[in-house]
Write a protein that holds these residues in place. Structure first.
Motif, PDB file in Angstrom:
ATOM      1  N   ILE A  71       0.956  -1.100  -0.142  1.00 53.54           N
ATOM      2  CA  ILE A  71      -0.127  -0.150   0.037  1.00 53.54           C
ATOM      3  C   ILE A  71       0.881   1.340  -0.072  1.00 53.54           C
ATOM      4  O   ILE A  71       1.891   1.328   0.644  1.00 53.54           O
ATOM      5  N   ARG A  83      -3.120   4.641 -10.864  1.00 49.38           N
ATOM      6  CA  ARG A  83      -4.485   4.860 -10.541  1.00 49.38           C
ATOM      7  C   ARG A  83      -4.870   4.908  -9.047  1.00 49.38           C
ATOM      8  O   ARG A  83      -4.590   3.984  -8.389  1.00 49.38           O
ATOM      9  N   VAL A  84      -5.476   6.040  -8.636  1.00 51.91           N
ATOM     10  CA  VAL A  84      -5.741   6.188  -7.136  1.00 51.91           C
ATOM     11  C   VAL A  84      -7.023   5.420  -6.891  1.00 51.91           C
ATOM     12  O   VAL A  84      -7.863   5.375  -7.625  1.00 51.91           O
ATOM     13  N   ASN A  85      -7.244   4.665  -5.793  1.00 52.42           N
ATOM     14  CA  ASN A  85      -8.248   4.210  -5.440  1.00 52.42           C
ATOM     15  C   ASN A  85      -9.397   5.418  -5.093  1.00 52.42           C
ATOM     16  O   ASN A  85      -9.324   6.474  -4.484  1.00 52.42           O
ATOM     17  N   ASP A  86     -10.772   5.030  -5.780  1.00 56.10           N
ATOM     18  CA  ASP A  86     -11.671   6.097  -6.166  1.00 56.10           C
ATOM     19  C   ASP A  86     -11.957   6.858  -4.745  1.00 56.10           C
ATOM     20  O   ASP A  86     -12.353   7.923  -4.592  1.00 56.10           O
ATOM     21  N   ASN A  88     -10.870   7.557  -2.297  1.00 54.06           N
ATOM     22  CA  ASN A  88      -9.841   8.633  -1.402  1.00 54.06           C
ATOM     23  C   ASN A  88      -9.673   9.935  -2.377  1.00 54.06           C
ATOM     24  O   ASN A  88      -8.850  10.932  -1.934  1.00 54.06           O
ATOM     25  N   ARG A  89     -10.102  10.067  -3.755  1.00 53.47           N
ATOM     26  CA  ARG A  89      -9.729  10.809  -4.540  1.00 53.47           C
ATOM     27  C   ARG A  89     -10.373  12.395  -4.224  1.00 53.47           C
ATOM     28  O   ARG A  89     -11.672  12.366  -3.719  1.00 53.47           O
ATOM     29  N   TYR A  94      -3.748  10.205  -0.957  1.00 61.26           N
ATOM     30  CA  TYR A  94      -4.036   9.268  -2.262  1.00 61.26           C
ATOM     31  C   TYR A  94      -3.635   8.125  -1.531  1.00 61.26           C
ATOM     32  O   TYR A  94      -2.457   7.970  -1.526  1.00 61.26           O
ATOM     33  N   TYR A  96      -2.878   4.088  -2.614  1.00 64.42           N
ATOM     34  CA  TYR A  96      -2.783   3.183  -4.049  1.00 64.42           C
ATOM     35  C   TYR A  96      -2.552   1.804  -3.558  1.00 64.42           C
ATOM     36  O   TYR A  96      -1.839   1.389  -2.290  1.00 64.42           O
ATOM     37  N   SER A  97      -3.252   0.638  -4.342  1.00 59.80           N
ATOM     38  CA  SER A  97      -2.746  -0.731  -4.020  1.00 59.80           C
ATOM     39  C   SER A  97      -2.059  -1.171  -5.086  1.00 59.80           C
ATOM     40  O   SER A  97      -2.312  -0.895  -6.230  1.00 59.80           O
ATOM     41  N   GLU A 100      -2.250  -2.927  -8.425  1.00 64.20           N
ATOM     42  CA  GLU A 100      -3.705  -2.577  -9.160  1.00 64.20           C
ATOM     43  C   GLU A 100      -3.649  -1.114  -9.579  1.00 64.20           C
ATOM     44  O   GLU A 100      -4.119  -0.610 -10.559  1.00 64.20           O
ATOM     45  N   CYS A 101      -2.506  -0.324  -8.970  1.00 61.76           N
ATOM     46  CA  CYS A 101      -2.493   1.147  -9.198  1.00 61.76           C
ATOM     47  C   CYS A 101      -1.604   1.614 -10.467  1.00 61.76           C
ATOM     48  O   CYS A 101      -1.717   2.493 -10.929  1.00 61.76           O
TER      49      CYS A 101
END
Length: 106
Positions: A71, A83-86, A88-89, A94, A96-97, A100-101
């Motif tokens: 993380i 790609r940010v987890n939605d 937290n946008r 921010y 990120y995983s 997947e990010c």
């Protein structure tokens, strides 16, 4: 918990904060080191308090060194191309995983 800081003033600040608020920081060690020379493979969670000019380069380093399931939390600045987890946008933090990010790059 481990923190790295190359700026002497910020390193002193971090250590003073640890001593003044041991409830939150007693298990944290801060080292004055160059982040670009540190290997990050062993860390599962990375918190970033970086400025905008370093974020692209830092993103490349993290992508190369972090293992799946890690993380990354960035304060204030997004990591370009990630790609940010939605959820937290737009809140200044921010999340990120990995992987997947990376948006399908890996």
């Amino acid at each position: 918990l481990v923190g790295y800081e190359i700026n002497p003033a910020l390193h002193i600040f971090a250590n003073c904060r640890r001593l003044m608020t041991p409830r939150y920081w007693s298990s944290t060690q801060f080292y004055m080191r160059d982040l670009w020379k540190i290997q990050l493979h062993q860390y599962d969670v990375v918190a970033v308090y970086g400025l905008s000019p370093i974020m692209k380069r830092l993103g490349k380093k993290l992508e190369e060194e972090l293992k799946p399931g890690s993380i990354v939390v960035s304060n204030v600045f997004e990591i370009p191309g990630w790609r940010v987890n939605d959820m937290n946008r737009g809140k200044g933090v921010y999340l990120y995983s990995v992987p997947e990010c990376f948006g399908g790059k890996k």
